[in-house]
Design a protein around this motif. Sequence first.
Motif, PDB file in Angstrom:
ATOM      1  N   ALA A 282      40.442  39.214  40.351  1.00  0.00           N
ATOM      2  CA  ALA A 282      41.803  39.737  40.500  1.00  0.00           C
ATOM      3  C   ALA A 282      42.593  38.912  41.514  1.00  0.00           C
ATOM      4  CB  ALA A 282      41.758  41.201  40.919  1.00  0.00           C
TER       5      ALA A 282
ATOM      6  N   LYS B  87      42.288  35.865  42.156  1.00  0.00           N
ATOM      7  CA  LYS B  87      42.569  34.544  41.575  1.00  0.00           C
ATOM      8  C   LYS B  87      43.373  34.634  40.278  1.00  0.00           C
ATOM      9  CE  LYS B  87      40.220  32.081  44.564  1.00  0.00           C
ATOM     10  NZ  LYS B  87      40.737  30.904  45.256  1.00  0.00           N
ATOM     11  N   ASP B  88      43.828  35.840  39.931  1.00  0.00           N
ATOM     12  CA  ASP B  88      44.590  36.076  38.690  1.00  0.00           C
ATOM     13  C   ASP B  88      43.833  35.594  37.453  1.00  0.00           C
ATOM     14  OD1 ASP B  88      46.832  37.324  39.873  1.00  0.00           O
ATOM     15  OD2 ASP B  88      47.609  35.361  40.478  1.00  0.00           O
ATOM     16  N   LYS B  89      42.541  35.871  37.435  1.00  0.00           N
ATOM     17  CA  LYS B  89      41.692  35.520  36.295  1.00  0.00           C
ATOM     18  C   LYS B  89      41.149  36.798  35.678  1.00  0.00           C
ATOM     19  CE  LYS B  89      41.908  31.086  37.156  1.00  0.00           C
ATOM     20  NZ  LYS B  89      42.730  30.213  36.341  1.00  0.00           N
ATOM     21  N   THR B  90      40.780  36.723  34.408  1.00  0.00           N
ATOM     22  CA  THR B  90      40.279  37.890  33.690  1.00  0.00           C
ATOM     23  C   THR B  90      38.790  37.754  33.394  1.00  0.00           C
ATOM     24  OG1 THR B  90      40.696  36.935  31.511  1.00  0.00           O
ATOM     25  CG2 THR B  90      42.525  38.178  32.544  1.00  0.00           C
TER      26      THR B  90
END
Length: 70
Positions: A15, A17-20
Amino acid sequence: MAEKRILNRIKSVLADKDKTNLWLAEQLGKNKNTISKWCTNDQQPTLETLFDIAALLKVDVRELLVSTKK
C-alpha cells in the motif's frame, strides 16, 4: 480458538508503494491467491521469497517483518 499472529507487513508495504497484490503476483510468477494469503498472514513466504519481494519493492527486507522489539 488461537489468535492469528501477524508476522509480516507485506500488505502495508504494498500500500505504501501504491502496488497491488496482483502486481506482486505477476512480478513473482505466483498465484494471486498465494499473495493474498501472505497479505492476510494466513501463510508466510519463504525467506528467499521475502528477499525477492523486498528487492521488487525497493525496501530493506526488515521492513516486511513485524518487529520483535517492544
